[in-house]
Motif scaffolding. Structure first.
Motif, mmCIF file in Angstrom:
data_model
loop_
_atom_site.group_PDB
_atom_site.id
_atom_site.type_symbol
_atom_site.label_atom_id
_atom_site.label_comp_id
_atom_site.label_asym_id
_atom_site.label_seq_id
_atom_site.Cartn_x
_atom_site.Cartn_y
_atom_site.Cartn_z
ATOM 1 N N THR A 55 40.472 32.251 41.958
ATOM 2 C CA THR A 55 41.624 32.429 41.063
ATOM 3 C C THR A 55 42.843 32.937 41.831
ATOM 4 O O THR A 55 43.963 32.496 41.611
ATOM 5 C CB THR A 55 41.265 33.395 39.923
ATOM 6 N N GLU A 58 48.843 36.155 41.520
ATOM 7 C CA GLU A 58 50.224 35.695 41.452
ATOM 8 C C GLU A 58 51.080 36.731 42.194
ATOM 9 O O GLU A 58 51.156 37.892 41.787
ATOM 10 C CB GLU A 58 50.668 35.585 39.991
ATOM 11 N N ARG A 81 50.983 31.333 43.301
ATOM 12 C CA ARG A 81 49.582 31.750 43.357
ATOM 13 C C ARG A 81 49.108 31.829 44.809
ATOM 14 O O ARG A 81 49.285 30.901 45.585
ATOM 15 C CB ARG A 81 48.710 30.757 42.583
ATOM 16 N N ASN A 232 50.247 44.489 38.775
ATOM 17 C CA ASN A 232 50.438 44.250 37.343
ATOM 18 C C ASN A 232 49.219 43.503 36.847
ATOM 19 O O ASN A 232 49.181 42.282 36.853
ATOM 20 C CB ASN A 232 51.700 43.425 37.093
ATOM 21 N N PRO A 234 46.486 41.670 34.702
ATOM 22 C CA PRO A 234 45.585 41.133 35.712
ATOM 23 C C PRO A 234 46.285 40.303 36.795
ATOM 24 O O PRO A 234 47.144 39.475 36.498
ATOM 25 C CB PRO A 234 44.649 40.231 34.880
ATOM 26 N N LEU A 235 45.906 40.586 38.032
ATOM 27 C CA LEU A 235 46.109 39.671 39.169
ATOM 28 C C LEU A 235 47.556 39.300 39.453
ATOM 29 O O LEU A 235 47.855 38.140 39.771
ATOM 30 C CB LEU A 235 45.284 38.386 38.937
ATOM 31 N N ARG A 236 48.469 40.247 39.362
ATOM 32 C CA ARG A 236 49.865 39.924 39.635
ATOM 33 C C ARG A 236 50.497 41.066 40.442
ATOM 34 O O ARG A 236 50.236 42.237 40.177
ATOM 35 C CB ARG A 236 50.616 39.740 38.315
ATOM 36 N N GLY A 264 39.161 45.844 28.366
ATOM 37 C CA GLY A 264 39.373 45.421 26.986
ATOM 38 C C GLY A 264 40.806 44.996 26.717
ATOM 39 O O GLY A 264 41.114 44.445 25.667
ATOM 40 N N ALA A 265 41.717 45.248 27.678
ATOM 41 C CA ALA A 265 43.126 44.855 27.494
ATOM 42 C C ALA A 265 43.573 44.006 28.681
ATOM 43 O O ALA A 265 43.578 42.785 28.613
ATOM 44 C CB ALA A 265 44.002 46.092 27.342
ATOM 45 N N SER A 267 41.920 43.887 31.420
ATOM 46 C CA SER A 267 40.700 43.634 32.187
ATOM 47 C C SER A 267 39.555 43.339 31.211
ATOM 48 O O SER A 267 39.666 43.646 30.031
ATOM 49 C CB SER A 267 40.326 44.861 33.019
ATOM 50 N N GLY B 424 43.436 34.713 33.823
ATOM 51 C CA GLY B 424 44.420 34.458 34.893
ATOM 52 C C GLY B 424 45.490 35.508 34.997
ATOM 53 O O GLY B 424 45.596 36.412 34.164
ATOM 54 N N PRO B 425 46.341 35.373 36.028
ATOM 55 C CA PRO B 425 47.398 36.363 36.284
ATOM 56 C C PRO B 425 48.316 36.553 35.082
ATOM 57 O O PRO B 425 48.756 35.574 34.459
ATOM 58 C CB PRO B 425 48.170 35.749 37.459
ATOM 59 N N GLY B 426 48.591 37.805 34.768
ATOM 60 C CA GLY B 426 49.555 38.123 33.720
ATOM 61 C C GLY B 426 49.055 37.956 32.292
ATOM 62 O O GLY B 426 49.801 38.204 31.345
ATOM 63 N N GLY B 427 47.810 37.519 32.119
ATOM 64 C CA GLY B 427 47.301 37.326 30.755
ATOM 65 C C GLY B 427 46.752 38.606 30.168
ATOM 66 O O GLY B 427 47.007 39.695 30.676
ATOM 67 N N PHE B 429 43.160 40.220 27.707
ATOM 68 C CA PHE B 429 41.765 39.949 27.360
ATOM 69 C C PHE B 429 41.458 40.140 25.879
ATOM 70 O O PHE B 429 40.320 39.941 25.466
ATOM 71 C CB PHE B 429 40.839 40.829 28.217
#
Lengths: 512, 512
Positions: A55, A58, A81, A232, A234-236, A264-265, A267, B424-427, B429
């Motif tokens: 994945t 970003e 990405r 930031n 997830p994953l940014r 839960g948010a 992650s 994915g990035p920035g999303g 859950f």
């Protein structure tokens, strides 16, 4: 003011009526508790590398993308990405130092990060400030200064934590200068700077260069500030954080790389999933720091907690938080990177909930082998508010943990077989030679706890711990003494701040 | 009352508005933390044996002296001093069982003591009772009954702790009968009896025999109550405690043998000295129990704390207390005897101090490998008062510790690499399939903590944790349902109590 001389005077240098421990280096002698097996830690490690290769992250910051690409990462400029080769990650993080020293304005307060040392930093970043008398209000310059003064006065706190409350009454583009100046003036402890954009890092370093009389090269070799960089999730990685990370790493100043993975948010709802994501984000940013500046000091930040699934509210100091800190410590040790965690609570008041959530945080992070506890004192409301009473409550809990970590003497004299025999059945130990020779420093002396009996306590006003904390911070503030600063240095800082404010006012965020 | 069916109904069987965990066995999966080295523990062990052979103990109870003399101890009848041969101590304590089961009226609530299990007992013994509405008052029968009902309703509490507050409005010679009857009626959990004199033990066993429909022989093989026996530190065993210890041991009922070694008062000002004395007294009484009844179940009780050397007030939940519990756990494990400790505080109010001192106690005893936590919920003011709000505060902290001890799932699905990749990035859950499949039982749900944001919390009254605890115990008491008891058993108990009160009224403390 006349002073009563006496053996305990040193303990009262700040706060005429407040007993406290002296400033000291704290060593955690306990082997860390492991939550997970070696195989489970390895599984989280492998999964986080899978996540980074499949994945990726970003990376909004262009220069960071460029550096990562040059180091072999797969970069898709169309969507910013970046996908990472696991072998590259594992290789580049090998240059992170296992320990380093942070300079303070007062060299007696220099801090060793790593090596089993435990550092307590005051809270940093809240938007609000509160106390029992005036309630909750927007962060402002006066409260910020007062808070830094109390942080200075509390010996158990090792480090100012990066601005106790946002001075919202000052210009957002230049208020970091006001904070830095106040941190330098009002405390001789190490202080944390802001990494939101590279120019705020540059200003911190220029002001430290003036304060310490050291060149930027000297500062690079001997770091003197620290900051937190959050991905930031997830994953940014956003632009200001990317800029701040590179600026700090290149200047040799340590960064606590801390994904904010709220299970839960931002992650997965599973703690193992949140830890996998935390680890992926932390590894990516640690790798970036080492690519930009091999050997730059960084910390592995664990901040995984969970939300209340009924309301979406973040929760802190929970059982999940405690477990996540133990596991995070295991991951940090796997990589040989110093571990940063926090003392957290979601409580809105300085009440029993604030105390037990902070207690859960402190015990789990310390037993988890933490090196730097951010927000160790003062954090309230999930970090929205810096509370003056919480600062005192936490300082007491930190003192207790510090005393708990002191070794216990078990020599022949301490085992006291003879002294017990002399007292004999049914006797008592008040006033015996064994007691008289040792009583003065035998036990932890509290700052906040009231051990008087119910009747005495009632007659003197039946004040709760929170009410007593209110009296203590006011006593510390009233008796605060500013640590001496060379007037020439103070003038030079004043001139620097004035010049930079003028530049920023004209739209030049970066120094000329 | 109509009921809302639903997955969580089980959690609300008691207390319509109170969420809580179900009753369950708790296993402590963590290897205990060691404070001291093996050599240091051995040094304390040897010193305590030296103390027992050189100084010995004053044993005021004649039958105990006789038993000890017959077992080879050196007895000086002139001053009731008993000196112990170290080899004899080491030999006779070998018969202590490492674990045993305690019957409850409801077999689903039987308790396993030892084997890594963790038992939470409610507070026992306070002279006073308090709550926010009515303040502090002398212990009385009505409050005692109400308290037992709330203890019954709190699922996290495993065991009634031996009378929450002394019913001072009842005859001192027979009030144990009223307490036993209330404990049997108002809870189906195991309850602790009184050991102050042999007749109080006898009455407990006769009433348990009626309740469970078991002979005294059956009860001997399957213990159904437990008590605490304190030595009168330093180095003395008085007559009522000697009687109680022998009566319990011979009846096969477990005794938590607990010296009350307050460092600086009844014990040396050094914690190692207090531990040496604690260990000597514990070993002497454990030896006595095994001489009277080899194989009788006992626990090693650690209660070493310290006094405030400026005022002489006892202090609890201190760093010294925490260290002493870790060391006590090491000593108990050395002897293969289950370990009893406590959840303690010296605070006079249900405030931050009560919370952090209890937090220090719980973490250190649990990390120290405790098997039975006495006063796990409700203790205030150094044990002088049973507080209704403290009961709820502690129950929340116990639930949190219990949840913390639950294993963490780290399987592939929990690590959630795919789910993270899909977001994915920035999303976020919220509402993803991975979240929806798991959110309902993903996290610890608090009973007392309020995680709402500051605005919502303020608008709904800005209640502190202590004020919320007040509402919770009243809710539990209002919705309390008495656990069913065979009317014939109830009648037989009533008759037994009436007969015994009549006998005691005529001066016959022992049953006819």
């Amino acid at each position: 003011m006349t002073r009563q001389p006496g053996r305990r005077e040193g303990r009262r240098a700040q706060g005429a009526g407040t007993r406290q421990m002296p400033f000291a280096n704290v060593v955690n002698r306990y082997p860390p508790i492991s939550l997970l097996s070696t195989d489970e830690i390895e599984a989280i490690h492998r999964s986080s590398l899978d996540l980074l290769s499949m994945t990726g992250m970003e990376v909004m910051h262009e220069e960071s993308r460029r550096l990562l690409k040059a180091a072999g990462a797969d970069v898709d400029e169309a969507n910013q990405r970046v996908r990472f080769d696991p072998a590259m990650i594992e290789e580049v993080i090998g240059t992170v130092p296992a320990a380093f020293t942070l300079q303070a304005r007062n060299p007696a307060k220099n801090l060793r990060v790593g090596d089993g040392n435990l550092i307590f930093a005051a809270t940093g970043g809240p938007a609000f400030v509160s106390d029992l008398d005036r309630g909750r209000r927007a962060g402002n310059f006066q409260d910020m200064c007062d808070y830094i003064k109390v942080v200075h006065s509390l010996n158990v706190i090792h480090q100012e934590g990066g601005c106790p409350c946002e001075p919202t009454d000052l210009d957002p583009d230049s208020r970091h200068l006001d904070f830095y100046q106040a941190a330098i003036r009002f405390t001789d402890k190490n202080w944390q700077c802001w990494a939101l954009g590279g120019y705020r890092v540059e200003d911190a370093l220029e002001m430290l260069s003036i304060t310490l009389g050291q060149s930027r090269e000297e500062l690079r070799a001997n770091p003197a500030t620290l900051t937190v960089v959050n991905s930031n999730s997830p994953l940014r990685l956003d632009i200001p954080m990317g800029e701040g990370l590179l600026a700090m790493a290149r200047a040799g100043q340590p960064v606590a790389i801390t994904p904010f993975t709220l299970s839960g948010a931002m992650s997965p709802v599973t703690i193992a999933g949140a830890l996998t994501q935390q680890n992926a984000e932390a590894l990516a940013l640690i790798a970036l720091s080492q690519i930009a500046a091999p050997g730059a000091p960084v910390l592995y930040g664990g901040f995984t907690s969970n939300v209340d699934m009924r309301t979406g509210s973040p929760a802190f100091g929970t059982p999940e938080y405690a477990k996540a800190q133990l596991a995070s410590g295991q991951l940090a040790r796997k990589y040989g990177v110093p571990f940063r965690s926090s003392n957290v609570t979601a409580s809105n008041a300085v009440d029993v909930q604030a105390a037990y959530e902070s207690g859960m945080s402190l015990w789990s992070t310390i037993m988890g082998g933490v090196h730097l506890i951010e927000h160790a004192a003062g954090w309230l409301e999930g970090g929205l508010t810096a509370s003056f009473e919480k600062l005192i409550l936490d300082a007491e809990m930190l003192q207790m943990m510090r005393s708990f970590l002191d070794p216990l003497a078990v020599d022949t004299e301490s085992r006291a077989v003879e002294a017990i025999g002399e007292v004999g059945p049914g006797g008592h130990f008040f006033g015996t030679p064994h007691t008289l020779a040792r009583f003065e420093n035998a036990f932890y002396e509290p700052m906040l706890s009231d051990w008087r009996n119910f009747e005495t306590w009632s007659e003197s006003g039946a004040r709760t711990g929170t009410e007593r904390a209110n009296a203590i911070w006011k006593d510390l503030l009233r008796t605060y003494e500013q640590p001496p600063l060379d007037p020439a240095v103070d003038e030079a800082l004043e001139a620097y701040v004035a010049r930079r404010k003028e530049e920023i006012g004209r739209g030049h965020l970066n120094a000329a």
